[in-house]
Scaffold this motif. Structure first.
Motif, PDB file in Angstrom:
ATOM      1  N   ALA A  35       0.730  -1.174  -0.538  1.00 17.05           N
ATOM      2  CA  ALA A  35       0.166  -0.205   0.091  1.00 17.05           C
ATOM      3  C   ALA A  35       1.111   1.071  -0.235  1.00 17.05           C
ATOM      4  CB  ALA A  35      -0.782  -0.002   1.409  1.00 17.05           C
ATOM      5  N   THR A  51      -5.860   5.033  -4.066  1.00 15.42           N
ATOM      6  CA  THR A  51      -5.863   3.568  -4.739  1.00 15.42           C
ATOM      7  C   THR A  51      -6.209   2.128  -2.920  1.00 15.42           C
ATOM      8  OG1 THR A  51      -4.855   3.997  -6.348  1.00 15.42           O
ATOM      9  CG2 THR A  51      -4.460   1.698  -5.733  1.00 15.42           C
ATOM     10  N   GLN A  52      -7.425   1.533  -3.154  1.00  6.25           N
ATOM     11  CA  GLN A  52      -7.155   1.058  -1.790  1.00  6.25           C
ATOM     12  C   GLN A  52      -6.947  -0.505  -2.383  1.00  6.25           C
ATOM     13  OE1 GLN A  52      -8.204   2.019   1.434  1.00  6.25           O
ATOM     14  NE2 GLN A  52      -8.223   4.035   0.113  1.00  6.25           N
ATOM     15  N   TYR A  54      -7.354  -3.561  -0.388  1.00  6.43           N
ATOM     16  CA  TYR A  54      -8.412  -4.043  -1.053  1.00  6.43           C
ATOM     17  C   TYR A  54      -8.998  -4.483  -2.259  1.00  6.43           C
ATOM     18  CZ  TYR A  54     -10.699  -0.678   1.290  1.00  6.43           C
ATOM     19  OH  TYR A  54     -11.305   0.461   1.555  1.00  6.43           O
ATOM     20  N   ASP A  55      -9.230  -3.393  -3.130  1.00  2.84           N
ATOM     21  CA  ASP A  55     -10.462  -3.016  -4.346  1.00  2.84           C
ATOM     22  C   ASP A  55      -9.458  -4.233  -5.051  1.00  2.84           C
ATOM     23  OD1 ASP A  55     -11.889  -1.418  -3.432  1.00  2.84           O
ATOM     24  OD2 ASP A  55     -10.955   0.076  -4.278  1.00  2.84           O
TER      25      ASP A  55
END
Length: 102
Positions: A35, A51-52, A54-55
């Motif tokens: 991340a 931007t995550q 987990y997506d």
């Protein structure tokens, strides 16, 4: 290992490609390092990144993939590669590379 980020541009194949290499600290969870590398690639703070992770990939599964075995033995070196919004992310136990997918 100390935490270190290297930014740069590759000029192979006639174009310039943005890249980030992130060396993670041994105590830092791999998912946190990924991340952070993605946030740095995008020029953002990891706390407010657009931007995550987990997506795109399950962070817990990523951490477990490179965690020591149940008997305490280290796992063999390997890598996971996936795409995030036009960038390629390559995850290894000690480092993460993010670069333009073009």
């Amino acid at each position: 290992m100390s935490r270190q980020t290297t930014r740069g541009f590759d000029s192979g194949n006639g174009g310039h490609h943005h890249r980030v290499r992130y060396e993670r600290d041994d105590s830092e969870p791999l998912s946190v390092a990924v991340a952070t590398a993605l946030a740095e690639y995008n020029g953002e703070d990891v706390q407010t990144a657009s931007t995550q992770l987990y997506d795109y990939i399950d962070p817990e599964a990523l951490d477990a993939l490179f965690a020591p075995r149940y008997n305490g033995d280290e796992r063999a070196d390997g890598q996971v590669r996936f795409e995030v919004e036009g960038a390629t992310v390559v995850v290894r136990p000690a480092s993460i590379q993010v670069y333009s997918a073009d």
